[in-house]
Scaffold this motif. Structure first.
Motif, PDB file in Angstrom:
ATOM      1  N   ASP A   1      -1.340  13.775   0.268  1.00  0.00           N
ATOM      2  CA  ASP A   1      -0.909  14.082  -1.158  1.00  0.00           C
ATOM      3  C   ASP A   1      -0.763  12.905  -1.972  1.00  0.00           C
ATOM      4  OD1 ASP A   1      -0.872  16.733  -0.694  1.00  0.00           O
ATOM      5  OD2 ASP A   1       0.779  17.022  -0.221  1.00  0.00           O
ATOM      6  N   ARG A   2      -0.383  11.656  -1.351  1.00  0.00           N
ATOM      7  CA  ARG A   2      -0.099  10.428  -1.841  1.00  0.00           C
ATOM      8  C   ARG A   2      -1.239   9.596  -2.162  1.00  0.00           C
ATOM      9  NH1 ARG A   2       3.841   8.331   2.654  1.00  0.00           N
ATOM     10  NH2 ARG A   2       2.324   9.579   3.742  1.00  0.00           N
ATOM     11  N   ALA A   3      -2.434  10.123  -1.951  1.00  0.00           N
ATOM     12  CA  ALA A   3      -3.619   9.272  -2.257  1.00  0.00           C
ATOM     13  C   ALA A   3      -4.073   9.142  -3.343  1.00  0.00           C
ATOM     14  CB  ALA A   3      -4.728   9.818  -1.241  1.00  0.00           C
ATOM     15  N   PHE A   4      -4.041  10.465  -4.213  1.00  0.00           N
ATOM     16  CA  PHE A   4      -4.322  10.567  -5.540  1.00  0.00           C
ATOM     17  C   PHE A   4      -3.226  11.017  -6.473  1.00  0.00           C
ATOM     18  CE2 PHE A   4      -8.182  10.951  -2.799  1.00  0.00           C
ATOM     19  CZ  PHE A   4      -8.963  10.192  -3.310  1.00  0.00           C
ATOM     20  N   ASP A   5      -3.314  10.678  -7.656  1.00  0.00           N
ATOM     21  CA  ASP A   5      -2.483  11.114  -8.785  1.00  0.00           C
ATOM     22  C   ASP A   5      -3.183  11.421  -9.868  1.00  0.00           C
ATOM     23  OD1 ASP A   5       0.042  11.574 -10.013  1.00  0.00           O
ATOM     24  OD2 ASP A   5       0.112   9.544 -10.689  1.00  0.00           O
ATOM     25  N   GLY A   6      -3.348  12.735  -9.970  1.00  0.00           N
ATOM     26  CA  GLY A   6      -4.124  13.265 -11.052  1.00  0.00           C
ATOM     27  C   GLY A   6      -5.734  12.989 -10.958  1.00  0.00           C
ATOM     28  N   GLY A   7      -6.135  13.070  -9.706  1.00  0.00           N
ATOM     29  CA  GLY A   7      -7.700  12.762  -9.451  1.00  0.00           C
ATOM     30  C   GLY A   7      -7.867  11.220  -9.380  1.00  0.00           C
ATOM     31  N   ARG A   8      -6.873  10.231  -9.657  1.00  0.00           N
ATOM     32  CA  ARG A   8      -7.132   8.746  -9.502  1.00  0.00           C
ATOM     33  C   ARG A   8      -6.522   8.367  -8.443  1.00  0.00           C
ATOM     34  NH1 ARG A   8      -5.752   5.856 -14.720  1.00  0.00           N
ATOM     35  NH2 ARG A   8      -7.261   4.523 -13.768  1.00  0.00           N
ATOM     36  N   PRO A   9      -7.249   7.355  -7.778  1.00  0.00           N
ATOM     37  CA  PRO A   9      -6.655   6.796  -6.558  1.00  0.00           C
ATOM     38  C   PRO A   9      -5.438   6.216  -6.891  1.00  0.00           C
ATOM     39  CG  PRO A   9      -8.931   5.940  -7.035  1.00  0.00           C
ATOM     40  CD  PRO A   9      -8.454   6.831  -7.721  1.00  0.00           C
ATOM     41  N   THR A  10      -4.614   6.020  -5.870  1.00  0.00           N
ATOM     42  CA  THR A  10      -3.100   5.487  -5.915  1.00  0.00           C
ATOM     43  C   THR A  10      -3.263   4.322  -5.168  1.00  0.00           C
ATOM     44  OG1 THR A  10      -2.241   6.582  -4.020  1.00  0.00           O
ATOM     45  CG2 THR A  10      -2.122   7.509  -6.247  1.00  0.00           C
ATOM     46  N   ALA A  11      -2.137   3.262  -5.345  1.00  0.00           N
ATOM     47  CA  ALA A  11      -2.070   2.107  -4.459  1.00  0.00           C
ATOM     48  C   ALA A  11      -1.792   2.345  -2.900  1.00  0.00           C
ATOM     49  CB  ALA A  11      -0.876   1.292  -4.961  1.00  0.00           C
ATOM     50  N   PHE A  12      -1.437   3.709  -2.659  1.00  0.00           N
ATOM     51  CA  PHE A  12      -1.288   4.134  -1.390  1.00  0.00           C
ATOM     52  C   PHE A  12      -2.667   4.053  -0.494  1.00  0.00           C
ATOM     53  CE2 PHE A  12      -1.415   7.789   1.609  1.00  0.00           C
ATOM     54  CZ  PHE A  12      -0.421   7.204   2.424  1.00  0.00           C
ATOM     55  N   LEU A  13      -3.413   4.669  -1.421  1.00  0.00           N
ATOM     56  CA  LEU A  13      -4.961   4.871  -0.978  1.00  0.00           C
ATOM     57  C   LEU A  13      -5.571   3.363  -0.853  1.00  0.00           C
ATOM     58  CD1 LEU A  13      -7.454   6.719  -0.058  1.00  0.00           C
ATOM     59  CD2 LEU A  13      -7.996   6.625  -2.463  1.00  0.00           C
TER      60      LEU A  13
ATOM     61  N   ILE B   1      -4.514   0.367  -0.590  1.00  0.00           N
ATOM     62  CA  ILE B   1      -3.867  -0.668   0.333  1.00  0.00           C
ATOM     63  C   ILE B   1      -4.356   0.019   1.916  1.00  0.00           C
ATOM     64  CG2 ILE B   1      -1.450  -0.929   1.713  1.00  0.00           C
ATOM     65  CD1 ILE B   1      -0.207  -1.074  -1.042  1.00  0.00           C
ATOM     66  N   HIS B   2      -4.412   1.367   2.170  1.00  0.00           N
ATOM     67  CA  HIS B   2      -4.832   1.828   3.485  1.00  0.00           C
ATOM     68  C   HIS B   2      -6.209   1.496   3.492  1.00  0.00           C
ATOM     69  CE1 HIS B   2      -0.752   3.661   3.576  1.00  0.00           C
ATOM     70  NE2 HIS B   2      -0.986   3.592   4.897  1.00  0.00           N
ATOM     71  N   ALA B   3      -6.939   1.669   2.389  1.00  0.00           N
ATOM     72  CA  ALA B   3      -8.523   1.431   2.568  1.00  0.00           C
ATOM     73  C   ALA B   3      -8.663   0.058   3.027  1.00  0.00           C
ATOM     74  CB  ALA B   3      -9.134   1.825   0.979  1.00  0.00           C
ATOM     75  N   VAL B   4      -7.837  -0.851   2.305  1.00  0.00           N
ATOM     76  CA  VAL B   4      -8.224  -2.464   2.637  1.00  0.00           C
ATOM     77  C   VAL B   4      -7.714  -2.652   4.138  1.00  0.00           C
ATOM     78  CG1 VAL B   4      -7.310  -4.707   2.269  1.00  0.00           C
ATOM     79  CG2 VAL B   4      -7.870  -3.223   0.302  1.00  0.00           C
ATOM     80  N   LEU B   5      -6.680  -1.916   4.660  1.00  0.00           N
ATOM     81  CA  LEU B   5      -6.394  -1.978   6.163  1.00  0.00           C
ATOM     82  C   LEU B   5      -7.594  -1.886   6.974  1.00  0.00           C
ATOM     83  CD1 LEU B   5      -2.664  -1.440   5.744  1.00  0.00           C
ATOM     84  CD2 LEU B   5      -3.654  -3.470   6.178  1.00  0.00           C
ATOM     85  N   ILE B   6      -8.087  -0.498   6.577  1.00  0.00           N
ATOM     86  CA  ILE B   6      -8.947   0.153   7.488  1.00  0.00           C
ATOM     87  C   ILE B   6     -10.102  -0.842   7.327  1.00  0.00           C
ATOM     88  CG2 ILE B   6     -10.497   2.318   7.542  1.00  0.00           C
ATOM     89  CD1 ILE B   6      -7.888   3.901   6.356  1.00  0.00           C
ATOM     90  N   VAL B   7     -10.780  -1.047   6.312  1.00  0.00           N
ATOM     91  CA  VAL B   7     -12.023  -1.794   6.399  1.00  0.00           C
ATOM     92  C   VAL B   7     -11.672  -3.061   7.001  1.00  0.00           C
ATOM     93  CG1 VAL B   7     -13.325  -3.335   4.829  1.00  0.00           C
ATOM     94  CG2 VAL B   7     -12.798  -0.872   3.964  1.00  0.00           C
ATOM     95  N   ALA B   8     -10.437  -3.786   6.855  1.00  0.00           N
ATOM     96  CA  ALA B   8     -10.320  -5.116   7.665  1.00  0.00           C
ATOM     97  C   ALA B   8     -10.119  -4.669   9.362  1.00  0.00           C
ATOM     98  CB  ALA B   8      -8.836  -5.666   7.225  1.00  0.00           C
TER      99      ALA B   8
END
Length: 85
Positions: free
Chosen positions: A33-45, A47-54
């Motif tokens: 639920d924290r990944a999107f706010d009103g359909g827009r990606p949040t900092a939570f998403l 940050i985790h995307a960068v960690l996953i890619v790394a």
């Protein structure tokens, strides 16, 4: 540098493990639920995307190094060199 067959297997398994775990984690983050706010990606998403890619990049590198070391060790053994286990 000489790497034993056990260490090369370990490196390959780390690479495989990375590709088994991180994409599943990414899917869990995407569904959070924290990944999107009103359909827009949040900092939570992000940050985790960068960690996953790394992590996937590091895991892939470790796995590839393991495969290369495995092949090198195997070709050395075939040429008559003593095994290093």
């Amino acid at each position: 540098m000489v790497i034993t067959r056990k260490w090369t297997a370990f490196l390959v398994l780390v690479g495989v493990w990375t590709w088994l775990i991180w994409p599943r984690f990414g899917l869990a983050i995407w569904r959070d639920d924290r990944a999107f706010d009103g359909g827009r990606p949040t900092a939570f998403l992000w940050i985790h995307a960068v960690l996953i890619v790394a992590s996937l990049a590091i895991g892939t590198t470790v796995g590839v190094l393991g495969v290369k070391a495995w092949r090198t060790e195997r070709s050395s053994a075939e040429q008559g060199a003593a095994p290093k286990d």
